[in-house]
Write a protein that holds these residues in place. Structure first.
Motif, PDB file in Angstrom:
ATOM      1  N   CYS A 126       6.216  19.884  24.957  1.00  7.30           N
ATOM      2  CA  CYS A 126       5.362  21.068  25.116  1.00  7.30           C
ATOM      3  C   CYS A 126       5.668  21.988  23.937  1.00  7.30           C
ATOM      4  CB  CYS A 126       5.663  21.783  26.429  1.00  7.30           C
ATOM      5  SG  CYS A 126       4.771  23.368  26.592  1.00  7.30           S
ATOM      6  N   PRO A 127       4.766  22.074  22.947  1.00  6.33           N
ATOM      7  CA  PRO A 127       5.073  22.870  21.759  1.00  6.33           C
ATOM      8  C   PRO A 127       5.107  24.371  22.029  1.00  6.33           C
ATOM      9  CG  PRO A 127       2.808  22.078  21.680  1.00  6.33           C
ATOM     10  CD  PRO A 127       3.437  21.437  22.879  1.00  6.33           C
ATOM     11  N   GLN A 128       4.454  24.810  23.096  1.00  2.00           N
ATOM     12  CA  GLN A 128       4.434  26.234  23.410  1.00  2.00           C
ATOM     13  C   GLN A 128       5.772  26.712  23.966  1.00  2.00           C
ATOM     14  OE1 GLN A 128       1.377  27.375  26.195  1.00  2.00           O
ATOM     15  NE2 GLN A 128       1.944  29.543  26.170  1.00  2.00           N
ATOM     16  N   HIS A 129       6.373  25.907  24.831  1.00  3.60           N
ATOM     17  CA  HIS A 129       7.621  26.309  25.484  1.00  3.60           C
ATOM     18  C   HIS A 129       8.829  25.499  25.015  1.00  3.60           C
ATOM     19  CE1 HIS A 129       4.456  27.440  28.556  1.00  3.60           C
ATOM     20  NE2 HIS A 129       5.005  28.598  28.236  1.00  3.60           N
ATOM     21  N   HIS A 155       3.042  17.631  15.815  1.00  2.69           N
ATOM     22  CA  HIS A 155       1.745  17.840  15.139  1.00  2.69           C
ATOM     23  C   HIS A 155       1.339  16.584  14.376  1.00  2.69           C
ATOM     24  CE1 HIS A 155       1.512  21.973  16.353  1.00  2.69           C
ATOM     25  NE2 HIS A 155       2.600  22.324  15.691  1.00  2.69           N
ATOM     26  N   ALA A 156       2.286  15.954  13.712  1.00  8.31           N
ATOM     27  CA  ALA A 156       1.989  14.722  12.986  1.00  8.31           C
ATOM     28  C   ALA A 156       1.594  13.601  13.946  1.00  8.31           C
ATOM     29  CB  ALA A 156       3.194  14.306  12.143  1.00  8.31           C
ATOM     30  N   VAL A 161      -2.401   9.592  16.536  1.00  6.16           N
ATOM     31  CA  VAL A 161      -3.085   8.905  17.641  1.00  6.16           C
ATOM     32  C   VAL A 161      -4.584   8.769  17.394  1.00  6.16           C
ATOM     33  CG1 VAL A 161      -1.373   9.608  19.353  1.00  6.16           C
ATOM     34  CG2 VAL A 161      -3.366  11.066  18.943  1.00  6.16           C
ATOM     35  N   ARG A 162      -5.107   9.462  16.404  1.00  8.74           N
ATOM     36  CA  ARG A 162      -6.534   9.325  16.088  1.00  8.74           C
ATOM     37  C   ARG A 162      -6.812   8.076  15.260  1.00  8.74           C
ATOM     38  NH1 ARG A 162      -5.983  14.938  14.025  1.00  8.74           N
ATOM     39  NH2 ARG A 162      -6.087  16.355  15.809  1.00  8.74           N
ATOM     40  N   THR A 219      15.436  10.883  18.389  1.00 10.06           N
ATOM     41  CA  THR A 219      14.853   9.949  17.416  1.00 10.06           C
ATOM     42  C   THR A 219      13.383  10.228  17.128  1.00 10.06           C
ATOM     43  OG1 THR A 219      14.282   8.368  19.174  1.00 10.06           O
ATOM     44  CG2 THR A 219      16.440   8.104  18.105  1.00 10.06           C
ATOM     45  N   TYR A 220      12.795  11.185  17.828  1.00  7.14           N
ATOM     46  CA  TYR A 220      11.345  11.403  17.752  1.00  7.14           C
ATOM     47  C   TYR A 220      10.817  11.656  16.335  1.00  7.14           C
ATOM     48  CZ  TYR A 220       6.734  13.305  19.014  1.00  7.14           C
ATOM     49  OH  TYR A 220       5.378  13.552  19.118  1.00  7.14           O
ATOM     50  N   PRO A 221      11.405  12.538  15.538  1.00  6.72           N
ATOM     51  CA  PRO A 221      10.863  12.767  14.194  1.00  6.72           C
ATOM     52  C   PRO A 221      10.816  11.500  13.342  1.00  6.72           C
ATOM     53  CG  PRO A 221      12.357  14.541  14.785  1.00  6.72           C
ATOM     54  CD  PRO A 221      12.507  13.483  15.833  1.00  6.72           C
ATOM     55  N   GLU A 222      11.872  10.692  13.399  1.00  6.90           N
ATOM     56  CA  GLU A 222      11.889   9.461  12.607  1.00  6.90           C
ATOM     57  C   GLU A 222      10.953   8.404  13.195  1.00  6.90           C
ATOM     58  OE1 GLU A 222      14.752  11.998  11.380  1.00  6.90           O
ATOM     59  OE2 GLU A 222      14.783  11.157  13.405  1.00  6.90           O
ATOM     60  N   THR A 223      10.784   8.408  14.511  1.00  5.37           N
ATOM     61  CA  THR A 223       9.835   7.474  15.128  1.00  5.37           C
ATOM     62  C   THR A 223       8.429   7.754  14.634  1.00  5.37           C
ATOM     63  OG1 THR A 223      11.211   7.260  17.113  1.00  5.37           O
ATOM     64  CG2 THR A 223       8.904   6.629  17.304  1.00  5.37           C
ATOM     65  N   VAL A 224       8.045   9.019  14.606  1.00  2.68           N
ATOM     66  CA  VAL A 224       6.701   9.387  14.128  1.00  2.68           C
ATOM     67  C   VAL A 224       6.561   9.074  12.641  1.00  2.68           C
ATOM     68  CG1 VAL A 224       5.096  11.299  13.765  1.00  2.68           C
ATOM     69  CG2 VAL A 224       6.390  11.141  15.911  1.00  2.68           C
ATOM     70  N   ALA A 225       7.587   9.421  11.860  1.00  4.56           N
ATOM     71  CA  ALA A 225       7.520   9.156  10.414  1.00  4.56           C
ATOM     72  C   ALA A 225       7.409   7.657  10.143  1.00  4.56           C
ATOM     73  CB  ALA A 225       8.761   9.730   9.721  1.00  4.56           C
TER      74      ALA A 225
END
Length: 281
Positions: A126-129, A155-156, A161-162, A219-225
């Motif tokens: 949740c980017p807001q909280h 955001h990336a 996903v598009r 690990t999320y940032p590296e997973t997305v990258a």
């Protein structure tokens, strides 16, 4: 709530009347088979179409079938029109995750802070909280304010996903999970994140460890990258030399990347080097 599990919604509805789920469902004429097993979120309840109609009428939510359509199928009763509900355990890979406590409080007008939903991977943060959705068995969602890089990765990921290639992220997640578990390539960076998370969150309870609770978030940032990089690599262009590995290292912010023989990234390279089969007419 968006993508909420049926069990979560039924439990919230029962709490409103200070009942448990069995008392509520039996009270509106639904026959229940089985019982929830394990911790909250690790079981699901499947409603027959007639049972769903009963719940919708009781809750005065006419389009409830749209919200719970993911989990209402599979329950059967003595007759097609008999309202039944079946509890069943869920495999860990298919269990819902916690909702953001602040979002849940807002949605329920301050009455409850915990619910369970089937979050897509790009919706676990949740980017807001700044809350990371955790699976059943963990104490609470993770406060990620100490890790601003997760919001950037989020955001990336939404852009990712598009793209038409839906397998790149699944491969990337499997690869980074293996690296994390075997302490390869990015261990120091991930350990640093783990330390920052531990400084802003209460310790896990029972036998659950920080390493397990925080793995997906750490690990999320590296997973997305890695997923973005894999998704951009055309078939047949991974090569057998160091060019692809140099590009992969750059995408991950590493000086170099050397793969041991059993590295899962090698398996992905093999799939990209396979030549597509042509069928003769």
């Amino acid at each position: 709530m968006p993508h909420e599990s049926t069990a979560s919604y039924i439990n919230r509805l029962a709490d409103t009347y200070r009942l448990d789920s069995r008392e509520l469902l039996e009270g509106i004429g639904i026959t229940i088979h089985g019982r929830p097993a394990g911790t909250p979120g690790s079981s699901e309840i499947a409603l027959s179409p007639a049972a769903l109609h009963h719940v919708a009428a009781f809750a005065r939510v006419l389009d409830l079938h749209l919200a719970l359509g993911k989990t209402v199928h599979g329950a059967t009763g003595p007759s097609p029109g008999h309202p039944t509900a079946h509890w069943r355990p869920l495999d860990p890979a298919y269990q819902p995750t916690r909702t953001c406590p602040q979002c849940t409080l807002r949605h329920t007008h301050g009455t409850i802070s915990q619910a369970w939903a089937y979050h897509a991977e790009h919706r676990r943060l949740c980017p807001q909280h700044h809350q990371w959705a955790t699976p059943p068995g963990d104490r609470a969602s993770l406060d990620t304010r100490a890790l601003p890089e997760l919001a950037q990765a989020h955001h990336a990921h939404r852009r990712l996903v598009r793209r038409p290639d839906t397998t790149a992220y699944q491969w990337a997640r499997s690869i980074t999970t293996r690296w994390y578990d075997h302490q390869r390539h990015l261990t120091q960076r991930w350990h640093n994140r783990l330390t920052r998370l531990a400084g802003t969150n209460p310790p896990p309870t029972g036998s659950t460890s920080w390493a397990r609770t925080s793995r997906d978030a750490v690990t999320y940032p590296e997973t997305v990258a890695l997923a973005r990089h894999l998704g951009r690599t055309p078939r047949g262009q991974t090569g057998t030399g160091t060019g692809f590995l140099d590009q992969t290292a750059h995408a991950l912010g590493l000086d170099r990347l050397v793969l041991p023989p059993d590295d899962l990234l090698r398996a992905w390279i093999d799939t990209k080097q396979e030549r597509p089969r042509h069928h003769c007419l």
